[in-house]
Design a protein around this motif. Sequence first.
Motif, mmCIF file in Angstrom:
data_model
loop_
_atom_site.group_PDB
_atom_site.id
_atom_site.type_symbol
_atom_site.label_atom_id
_atom_site.label_comp_id
_atom_site.label_asym_id
_atom_site.label_seq_id
_atom_site.Cartn_x
_atom_site.Cartn_y
_atom_site.Cartn_z
ATOM 1 N N GLN A 318 0.815 -1.223 0.000
ATOM 2 C CA GLN A 318 0.000 0.000 0.000
ATOM 3 C C GLN A 318 0.843 1.265 0.000
ATOM 4 O O GLN A 318 0.321 2.357 -0.211
ATOM 5 C CB GLN A 318 -0.958 -0.024 1.201
ATOM 6 C CG GLN A 318 -1.933 -1.192 1.101
ATOM 7 C CD GLN A 318 -2.963 -1.183 2.217
ATOM 8 O OE1 GLN A 318 -3.322 -0.141 2.732
ATOM 9 N NE2 GLN A 318 -3.432 -2.363 2.588
ATOM 10 N N LYS A 319 2.164 1.097 0.255
ATOM 11 C CA LYS A 319 3.031 2.275 0.150
ATOM 12 C C LYS A 319 3.671 2.361 -1.236
ATOM 13 O O LYS A 319 4.501 3.225 -1.497
ATOM 14 C CB LYS A 319 4.123 2.210 1.217
ATOM 15 C CG LYS A 319 3.624 2.599 2.602
ATOM 16 C CD LYS A 319 4.727 3.202 3.445
ATOM 17 C CE LYS A 319 4.204 3.551 4.821
ATOM 18 N NZ LYS A 319 4.885 2.817 5.891
ATOM 19 N N GLY A 320 3.327 1.428 -2.107
ATOM 20 C CA GLY A 320 3.831 1.493 -3.475
ATOM 21 C C GLY A 320 2.959 2.480 -4.250
ATOM 22 O O GLY A 320 2.833 3.645 -3.877
ATOM 23 N N ASN A 321 2.281 1.995 -5.258
ATOM 24 C CA ASN A 321 1.347 2.849 -5.984
ATOM 25 C C ASN A 321 0.242 3.330 -5.026
ATOM 26 O O ASN A 321 -0.412 2.516 -4.377
ATOM 27 C CB ASN A 321 0.731 2.033 -7.129
ATOM 28 C CG ASN A 321 -0.062 2.888 -8.075
ATOM 29 O OD1 ASN A 321 -0.906 3.667 -7.633
ATOM 30 N ND2 ASN A 321 0.220 2.756 -9.355
ATOM 31 N N PRO A 322 -0.001 4.676 -4.929
ATOM 32 C CA PRO A 322 -0.972 5.178 -3.940
ATOM 33 C C PRO A 322 -2.374 4.610 -4.122
ATOM 34 O O PRO A 322 -3.141 4.508 -3.157
ATOM 35 C CB PRO A 322 -0.970 6.694 -4.154
ATOM 36 C CG PRO A 322 -0.029 6.983 -5.265
ATOM 37 C CD PRO A 322 0.656 5.739 -5.680
ATOM 38 N N LYS A 323 -2.726 4.210 -5.343
ATOM 39 C CA LYS A 323 -4.056 3.653 -5.586
ATOM 40 C C LYS A 323 -4.288 2.356 -4.797
ATOM 41 O O LYS A 323 -5.422 1.962 -4.539
ATOM 42 C CB LYS A 323 -4.244 3.352 -7.079
ATOM 43 C CG LYS A 323 -4.280 4.594 -7.948
ATOM 44 C CD LYS A 323 -5.657 5.212 -7.920
ATOM 45 C CE LYS A 323 -5.724 6.446 -8.818
ATOM 46 N NZ LYS A 323 -6.846 7.321 -8.455
ATOM 47 N N LEU A 324 -3.199 1.683 -4.433
ATOM 48 C CA LEU A 324 -3.332 0.400 -3.750
ATOM 49 C C LEU A 324 -3.832 0.544 -2.318
ATOM 50 O O LEU A 324 -4.235 -0.434 -1.687
ATOM 51 C CB LEU A 324 -1.991 -0.350 -3.764
ATOM 52 C CG LEU A 324 -1.516 -0.779 -5.155
ATOM 53 C CD1 LEU A 324 -0.116 -1.361 -5.093
ATOM 54 C CD2 LEU A 324 -2.475 -1.798 -5.749
ATOM 55 N N ALA A 325 -3.809 1.768 -1.805
ATOM 56 C CA ALA A 325 -4.337 1.996 -0.453
ATOM 57 C C ALA A 325 -5.866 1.942 -0.461
ATOM 58 O O ALA A 325 -6.498 1.843 0.587
ATOM 59 C CB ALA A 325 -3.854 3.341 0.072
ATOM 60 N N ASP A 326 -6.461 2.011 -1.645
ATOM 61 C CA ASP A 326 -7.922 1.938 -1.780
ATOM 62 C C ASP A 326 -8.332 0.463 -1.821
ATOM 63 O O ASP A 326 -7.899 -0.289 -2.708
ATOM 64 C CB ASP A 326 -8.328 2.636 -3.089
ATOM 65 C CG ASP A 326 -9.848 2.742 -3.223
ATOM 66 O OD1 ASP A 326 -10.552 1.877 -2.660
ATOM 67 O OD2 ASP A 326 -10.306 3.686 -3.890
ATOM 68 N N VAL A 327 -9.157 0.048 -0.841
ATOM 69 C CA VAL A 327 -9.498 -1.373 -0.750
ATOM 70 C C VAL A 327 -10.200 -1.870 -2.014
ATOM 71 O O VAL A 327 -10.094 -3.047 -2.379
ATOM 72 C CB VAL A 327 -10.342 -1.652 0.519
ATOM 73 C CG1 VAL A 327 -11.753 -1.096 0.379
ATOM 74 C CG2 VAL A 327 -10.391 -3.143 0.837
ATOM 75 N N ARG A 328 -10.892 -0.966 -2.732
ATOM 76 C CA ARG A 328 -11.582 -1.403 -3.952
ATOM 77 C C ARG A 328 -10.583 -1.875 -5.012
ATOM 78 O O ARG A 328 -10.847 -2.814 -5.769
ATOM 79 C CB ARG A 328 -12.447 -0.258 -4.511
ATOM 80 C CG ARG A 328 -13.660 0.038 -3.652
ATOM 81 C CD ARG A 328 -14.340 1.305 -4.087
ATOM 82 N NE ARG A 328 -13.460 2.462 -3.937
ATOM 83 C CZ ARG A 328 -13.823 3.714 -4.253
ATOM 84 N NH1 ARG A 328 -15.025 3.946 -4.741
ATOM 85 N NH2 ARG A 328 -12.979 4.723 -4.087
ATOM 86 N N VAL A 329 -9.434 -1.225 -5.045
ATOM 87 C CA VAL A 329 -8.402 -1.639 -6.013
ATOM 88 C C VAL A 329 -7.871 -3.018 -5.636
ATOM 89 O O VAL A 329 -7.672 -3.893 -6.493
ATOM 90 C CB VAL A 329 -7.265 -0.596 -6.080
ATOM 91 C CG1 VAL A 329 -6.163 -1.067 -7.010
ATOM 92 C CG2 VAL A 329 -7.812 0.754 -6.539
ATOM 93 N N ARG A 330 -7.690 -3.218 -4.323
ATOM 94 C CA ARG A 330 -7.181 -4.529 -3.882
ATOM 95 C C ARG A 330 -8.231 -5.614 -4.158
ATOM 96 O O ARG A 330 -7.902 -6.723 -4.556
ATOM 97 C CB ARG A 330 -6.819 -4.481 -2.389
ATOM 98 C CG ARG A 330 -5.786 -3.405 -2.053
ATOM 99 C CD ARG A 330 -5.069 -3.680 -0.750
ATOM 100 N NE ARG A 330 -5.907 -3.623 0.435
ATOM 101 C CZ ARG A 330 -6.258 -2.506 1.078
ATOM 102 N NH1 ARG A 330 -5.823 -1.321 0.635
ATOM 103 N NH2 ARG A 330 -7.010 -2.548 2.158
ATOM 104 N N GLN A 331 -9.494 -5.251 -3.952
ATOM 105 C CA GLN A 331 -10.567 -6.219 -4.254
ATOM 106 C C GLN A 331 -10.595 -6.529 -5.752
ATOM 107 O O GLN A 331 -10.782 -7.680 -6.160
ATOM 108 C CB GLN A 331 -11.929 -5.656 -3.818
ATOM 109 C CG GLN A 331 -12.105 -5.651 -2.307
ATOM 110 C CD GLN A 331 -13.306 -4.828 -1.854
ATOM 111 O OE1 GLN A 331 -13.873 -4.048 -2.619
ATOM 112 N NE2 GLN A 331 -13.692 -5.007 -0.592
ATOM 113 N N ALA A 332 -10.378 -5.497 -6.561
ATOM 114 C CA ALA A 332 -10.369 -5.700 -8.022
ATOM 115 C C ALA A 332 -9.255 -6.677 -8.406
ATOM 116 O O ALA A 332 -9.463 -7.572 -9.246
ATOM 117 C CB ALA A 332 -10.167 -4.359 -8.724
#
Lengths: 553, 334
Positions: A318-332
């Motif tokens: 989650q400290k890599g690409n900032p979008k990864l801090a969004d749980v929806r992206v991780r769910q995707a």
Amino acid sequence: MRAARPKAALAAVAVAALAVAGCAESDRGDSSGSTKDTLIFGVAGDPKVLDPGLASDGESLRVARQVFETLVRPEEGGTKVTPGLAESWTPDAAGTTWTFKLRSGVKFHDGTDFNAEAVCANFNRWYNAKGLMQSPDVTAYWQDVMGGFAANENKELPPSLFKSCTAKDATTVDLSFTRVSSKIPAALMLPSFSIHSPKALEQYQASNITGSADDIKYPSYAMEHPTGTGPFKFKSWDVANKTLTLERNEDYYGNKAKLKTLIFKTISDENARKQALRSGDIQGYDLVGPADVEPLKKDGFNVLTRPAFNILYLAINQKGNPKLADVRVRQAIAHALNRQALVDSKLPPGAKVAENFMPDTVEGWNGDVTKYDYNPEKAKQLLAAAGASNLTLRFHYPTEVTRPYMPNPKDIFELLSADLKAVGINVQAIPLKWSPDYLNATTSGTKHDLHFLGWTGDYGDAYNFIGTFFDRPKDEWGFTNKALFDQFKDADTTADAAARTEKYKALNKAVMDFLPGVPVSHSPPAIVFGKDVTGVKASPLTDERFATAEFKS
Amino acid sequence: MFRFIVRRLLQVIPTLFGLSILLFIWLHRLPGGPETAILGERGTPEMRAAIRRNLGLDEPILVQYGRFMKRLIQFDLGTSTSTKREVTTEFLQRFPGTVELTVMAMLIAIGLGIPLGYLAARRRGTIVDHASVAGSLIGICIPVFFLAYVLKAVFAENLGWLPSAGRQDPTIGATRITNFFVLDGLMTREWDAAADALIHLILPGLALASIPLAVIVRITRASVLEVLGEDFVRTAEAKGLTESVVRRRHVLRNAMLPVATSIGLLTGQLLSGAVLTETVFAFSGIGAFLADAISQRDYPVLQGFILIIALVYVLVNLVVDVSYTLIDPRVRVR
């Protein structure tokens, strides 16, 4: 004149050979006898040290499991805690002092008695470690389970979980701990907590790790004199021939080993191990390639499949690409992966898709967690909702390595990255050499977005899996979630086993909702023996006992 | 001659000194350190930092180099970070295997290569010549590890004639003195142990010999062809010397100088370890061990082994230089 030269040279060589032949003595005993009581087992690497208290590599521990015994041990072929050198054990009401009732009539290989004093001598040796013995590579498992020592020399070390050992009588010993921990007593089955002969420890100065900085000298105990109570005794370690020889302990208190001699032979190349088995040079080997399982079975070899006790996961930083801090992206990402296809096509027979970050054989596994089925459409929708439709991720994968949970990293990477590309995620492939580049890049810093890694359990305890991954902030995942960390602490310090199991179930649910990464699969590693070898039971903890191995007549 | 040898040996010291500095800088500039390999998946950044501290890797590079040199002067190469044994012990356990394998491979390569090359030259343009040239081309092209697997599949797996892995059958329980297994067997009169060690050398020896054999065939052929065209050969033949004398004294001897040079270079190369052959045959030598040491960032092993290998290389080349004078008395060392 010239023609005489070759003859003269030949004569000189003959004289030299005769002279050489007379200058040394053979020191071997009678090597005759049936080789049917000798088993040569092919292993992938040399052991590092013979003192399991100072070891963390699988090959050292494999040898230790034959030579030493622990207070408790895993059931044969499973992970449940069963009697070892202790016949029974009970915690006190507070759950911080455990009383172990020991076997009587047990002797160490040097003829001295095993008793409560010996147990305390061992625990006190580890607890009072000083200097280089406090290095994380020297006493890895002690630090993993107990944290620190009597006097921590490194300020970053936590206080010790172990507090004291009291020998109440010859066969009763109390182990006291500073707090309740779910690791006890299961962790005491680790070979690193093997009980050594106190006399041998002293005689060969087992704790005397000397030298300085880049020139650490290990004591002779760790390299030449391991002395336990197990069914095999250490005989010799022939580094020049890459073999380590054990012999039957004729004074063993239980069922004596059926083999007279057990030899571990290092053959690092997987194909070479297979060829050595087929040509009869060895009678078994470990780390069988998934592709070799069926052909070996077909040819009549005795292939044993271990129950899967590992996890392969896709880590999201989650400290890599900032979008990864969004749980929806991780769910995707989770919905994008066709994990079943990966398991079916690239992993060994018997592998399965993981629903938790731990296998279902461990107490606390929870079937009622949020599941992320393969659904590319849903993945695309989630990405769009999170404003991450044109996402580019740096995906690290390791080269030049196979692990029991990850037999073929490149194939796994190709499948997973194809799945991600299919939902519109751009993947930037970053292959790195496993050691040290990959491990360094994925467990520190912020330059990694996705990578896969895994874990093989040490003993049957949920904390050994999910606690290892998520009980504190780690660079591998790049998140801080205080509520989750507190939940781990609470579960670990719950004395009541049933209540603790419920808390681990809740934790597994919390982890799968938070989704720090995606659990991918559990793979059963295989071990193979010759056509006429029987008696060994495959263990999920790689705790195979060669004492029961025998040749079919 | 004696002064020549002493002078050459003295020249080694500055060479090794320079090499030690280069090695030190190069190794310590590689990303990552031994701590990652030691800890594997278990490592956390704090644990890795603690190991670096323990190994002294957080100190300035000059301090580390100073410590290394101080020990080196006392012939102490330090302790391997991966095997935890002294580097000198590791070398003495593994180098004999490499030497035995090299000797076996070079005996095969020289024993077959020189006669084949000579024959090809004498019968230039015939089927023997074409077969030798084509065969040596295949020898150079074929990957060693592939040849190794094929040899093992045929002679170990299918026919069961030869062992597929290791240096000796461990059930023999041979006595170890020098770790040269064949020599140890002879010294202790454990003939079965010596014979078994020799048998274990055949397949890896054959696999490893493929490239040197091909090189020796080609160089011998070219060199003999050149000498055959020289005036002094025609003169020798014209003055009525028998063919065998012309061949031995005039042709072969004069053709041997380039062959000796290449044998020296090839031997030096093999002595620095054959990674693939050692890996495929589970043969305990220095090649596979060094390859592992690189991935494990085992600095003491890398520094120690490479320095010793450099020394061995220099010594082998010195032997080659001395051998020139024996082959051709016109060559004088100064």
